[in-house]
Design a protein around this motif. Structure first.
Motif, short mmCIF file in Angstrom:
data_model
loop_
_atom_site.label_atom_id
_atom_site.label_comp_id
_atom_site.label_asym_id
_atom_site.label_seq_id
_atom_site.Cartn_x
_atom_site.Cartn_y
_atom_site.Cartn_z
N TRP A 225 78.79 49.77 60.79
CA TRP A 225 78.93 48.41 61.34
C TRP A 225 77.79 47.51 60.84
CZ3 TRP A 225 76.25 46.56 66.13
CH2 TRP A 225 76.66 45.28 66.50
N GLU B 92 77.39 46.08 85.93
CA GLU B 92 78.20 45.09 85.21
C GLU B 92 79.01 44.27 86.21
OE1 GLU B 92 79.85 45.84 80.93
OE2 GLU B 92 81.25 46.53 82.42
N GLY B 93 78.93 42.98 86.09
CA GLY B 93 79.74 42.11 86.93
C GLY B 93 79.17 41.88 88.32
N SER B 94 77.99 42.44 88.61
CA SER B 94 77.42 42.16 89.93
C SER B 94 75.92 41.91 89.79
CB SER B 94 77.69 43.32 90.89
OG SER B 94 77.05 44.47 90.42
N ARG C 86 79.03 58.19 66.69
CA ARG C 86 78.50 56.88 67.05
C ARG C 86 77.43 56.42 66.05
NH1 ARG C 86 77.45 53.60 71.67
NH2 ARG C 86 78.51 55.02 73.09
N GLU D 102 69.70 51.18 73.39
CA GLU D 102 71.15 51.02 73.24
C GLU D 102 71.89 51.86 74.27
OE1 GLU D 102 71.94 51.64 69.11
OE2 GLU D 102 70.71 49.92 68.55
N ARG E 101 71.56 45.63 76.87
CA ARG E 101 72.64 44.65 76.86
C ARG E 101 72.77 43.94 78.20
NH1 ARG E 101 75.23 49.44 76.49
NH2 ARG E 101 76.63 50.07 78.16
N VAL F 126 85.36 64.78 75.53
CA VAL F 126 84.92 65.02 74.15
C VAL F 126 83.47 65.46 74.19
CG1 VAL F 126 84.72 64.00 71.86
CG2 VAL F 126 86.47 63.16 73.44
N ARG G 94 65.93 51.27 69.23
CA ARG G 94 65.55 50.63 67.97
C ARG G 94 64.26 49.85 68.20
NH1 ARG G 94 68.32 49.10 63.41
NH2 ARG G 94 70.26 49.83 64.33
N VAL H 138 80.35 62.90 70.02
CA VAL H 138 80.31 61.46 70.30
C VAL H 138 79.05 60.86 69.66
CG1 VAL H 138 80.25 59.69 72.09
CG2 VAL H 138 81.54 61.78 72.48
N PRO I 260 93.44 66.19 83.98
CA PRO I 260 92.55 65.23 83.33
C PRO I 260 92.56 65.41 81.82
CG PRO I 260 91.29 66.92 84.44
CD PRO I 260 92.72 67.15 84.82
N ARG I 261 92.40 64.33 81.12
CA ARG I 261 92.32 64.43 79.66
C ARG I 261 91.03 65.16 79.27
NH1 ARG I 261 92.76 58.20 78.82
NH2 ARG I 261 91.81 58.35 80.86
N ARG J 122 77.21 52.57 80.11
CA ARG J 122 78.20 51.52 79.84
C ARG J 122 78.25 50.47 80.93
NH1 ARG J 122 83.80 54.16 79.04
NH2 ARG J 122 84.44 52.00 79.09
N LYS J 123 77.96 50.88 82.14
CA LYS J 123 78.23 49.97 83.25
C LYS J 123 77.00 49.50 84.01
CE LYS J 123 82.69 52.15 83.85
NZ LYS J 123 82.50 53.38 83.08
N HIS K 275 77.93 53.22 63.86
CA HIS K 275 76.98 52.12 64.08
C HIS K 275 76.34 51.69 62.75
CE1 HIS K 275 73.32 50.11 65.60
NE2 HIS K 275 74.13 49.73 66.57
#
Lengths: 317, 189
Positions: free
Chosen positions: A41, A216-218, A34, A146, A166, A25, A136, A30, A21-22, A183-184, A38
């Motif tokens: 951005w 996500e997606g369901s 981030r 977030e 999100r 981090v 925030r 991270v 495995p990679r 994330r998901k 952020h």
């Protein structure tokens, strides 16, 4: 051998196993990067907005002159001043805030791994920010989560708050609940009262002892959960200290709430006695310490049966 | 299925509109591969890699509007990263480690032609190169290959993890295998 022929499933597996495995981090790295990225951005977005505004102003200069000539008084937009929203009560580990900090609208609060922050959100309730989270304050009654998790326990009926993510917006209806985002998925776990999740064009509600999971997606799935135990451990750790000062019933109710328990009395006599009892102390205690101390001070005993805290008077002397 | 590069262009457009979810997707999808990319090129110096990636992301964010999608977003970021690595060592009056040359050594290329490399050093370099290829693949391809072939996770579980159907996960795996094979062949050729 032709490389194209070699890559069937087994060979690909063998090759990838050679690599292993990679390396992951470090979560702290991270988080640090981030936060900086952020901010960069947002700075770029503000810069772009300024550039656009200048462009529009140049292009519309003639029109503006006409408007000025034809309308005697026009209103210019007034920047919305930042409003104090919350106060930092407790921190543990590394956080972007310190105890006593006043948090204003627009402020960002973040926590490193193995850290947390506990805020008093005006008179709305207690907001706890779990390890590795970032929120925030968008408005006096709204935060944006977030990533990571928060727990909110309301203290004033009729003053709901919103947690935007999100995936959708979570709104409390006088309750205690946790919202967790990665994330998901978005996970809402309700410990008390009722919570509403607005996602795209649908609204889902969940009561105490239930969770809503939106991947996500369901669609949204609902399942039963426990209102106490290991999953709530961080909430208990981050609880504001309890001071044994005031009516014993109120103190025990606050302790039970923090522990995710329903408070009941062994009988009416005990209930009446607890209602008449006042506690006077000034030492801040963790909820479990407070339970021992309060029952001892009021000459009571307690037992926990499942998710019920039973207060009795037959304490062994 | 959207082409990865078109998806990247769309992602950048969303970021330029101020979409927080897009930023999260941008960061989560690119940070780890970029960090490992930098780490390999700074001889495993974690502090240097962090600084380089941080400046890379900030510089790239300032230039987001110039991303045209000719290459993947990660490849575009790697271009910035190479520049930042040089700048990092230049500012310290040091020479960057010649990591990229190592990957071109004949013994590494030979190892790539033979999956069962016994020499530990060659094996280490081979592993590093394979990991580097996994990092360079389009979004999620490296992850699904790692989950399936290293962690031994089922297609169904991968589908659940990604929030997609089992069929879509199977299709993604197929595309990931092809992409890996192509990238590997290009390096080993």
């Amino acid at each position: 051998m032709d490389i194209n022929d070699r890559y069937d499933d087994e060979q690909l597996a063998a090759l990838l196993k050679v690599a292993g495995p990679r390396p992951a981090v470090d979560a702290e790295v991270v988080r640090r990067v981030r936060v900086v990225a952020h901010d960069a951005w947002h700075a770029e977005l503000r810069q772009r907005a300024r550039r656009r505004t200048i462009g529009w102003l140049s292009a519309a200069a003639a029109a503006v002159i006409i408007v000025i000539l034809t309308i005697p008084r026009s209103q210019s937009p007034t920047p919305v001043p930042a409003v104090r929203v919350a106060t930092v009560e407790r921190i543990e580990g590394r956080t972007s805030v310190r105890v006593g900090d006043a948090i204003k609208t627009g402020a960002v609060v973040s926590t490193a791994p193995e850290s947390f922050a506990t805020l008093q959100w005006g008179d709305r309730g207690s907001l706890r920010i779990a390890a590795g989270s970032r929120i925030r304050f968008d408005a006096t009654d709204s935060i944006r989560l977030e990533h990571g998790a928060i727990y909110f326990a309301s203290s004033t009926p009729g003053k709901p708050i919103r947690v935007q993510t999100r995936f959708g917006t979570v709104r409390d209806i006088g309750t205690a609940f946790e919202v967790r985002v990665d994330r998901k998925a978005l996970q809402v776990r309700v410990r008390e009262g009722l919570v509403e999740l607005q996602h795209e064009h649908s609204i889902e509600r969940a009561g105490a002892g239930f969770q809503l999971l939106l991947q996500e997606g369901s669609g949204v799935t609902r399942s039963a959960i426990s209102t106490r135990g290991a999953d709530w451990h961080w909430v208990l750790l981050a609880a504001p200290p309890i001071v044994l000062d005031g009516n014993a019933h109120g103190v025990l109710a606050a302790i039970a709430r923090e522990e995710g328990l329903t408070l009941v009395f062994a009988d009416q006599t005990i209930a009446a006695r607890v209602n008449r009892t006042s506690l006077h102390d000034h030492v801040p205690l963790a909820p479990d310490e407070a339970l021992d101390a309060a029952t001892l001070a009021a000459d009571l005993s307690y037992r926990i049966n499942g998710s019920t805290l039973i207060i009795d008077g037959n304490r062994k002397r | 299925m959207t082409e990865p590069i078109h998806a990247d262009r769309f992602l950048v457009q969303r970021m330029l509109r101020g979409d927080e979810a897009a930023f999260a997707e941008f960061f989560d999808g690119n940070f780890a591969p970029l960090y490992r990319f930098a780490l390999r090129r700074t001889n495993g110096d974690a502090d240097a890699a962090e600084e380089v990636v941080q400046t890379t992301l900030c510089a790239a964010i300032r230039k987001l509007a110039t991303f045209r999608g000719e290459a993947s977003l990660l490849a575009w970021l790697m271009t910035f990263c190479r520049h930042e690595i040089s700048a990092y060592y230049r500012s310290r009056q040091r020479v960057p480690p010649l990591v990229e040359l190592k990957e071109d050594l004949p013994e590494i290329q030979a190892a790539m032609a033979s999956i069962s490399a016994d020499d530990p050093l060659v094996r280490k370099e081979l592993a590093s190169r394979i990991q580097s290829i996994l990092d360079s693949l389009p979004s999620h391809y490296g992850d699904v290959l790692e989950w399936k072939y290293i962690d031994g996770i089922s297609v169904l579980a991968i589908a659940e993890r990604l929030g997609i159907s089992a069929k879509a996960a199977e299709s993604m795996l197929t595309r990931a295998r092809v992409a890996f094979r192509d990238a590997f062949a290009a390096v080993g050729a």
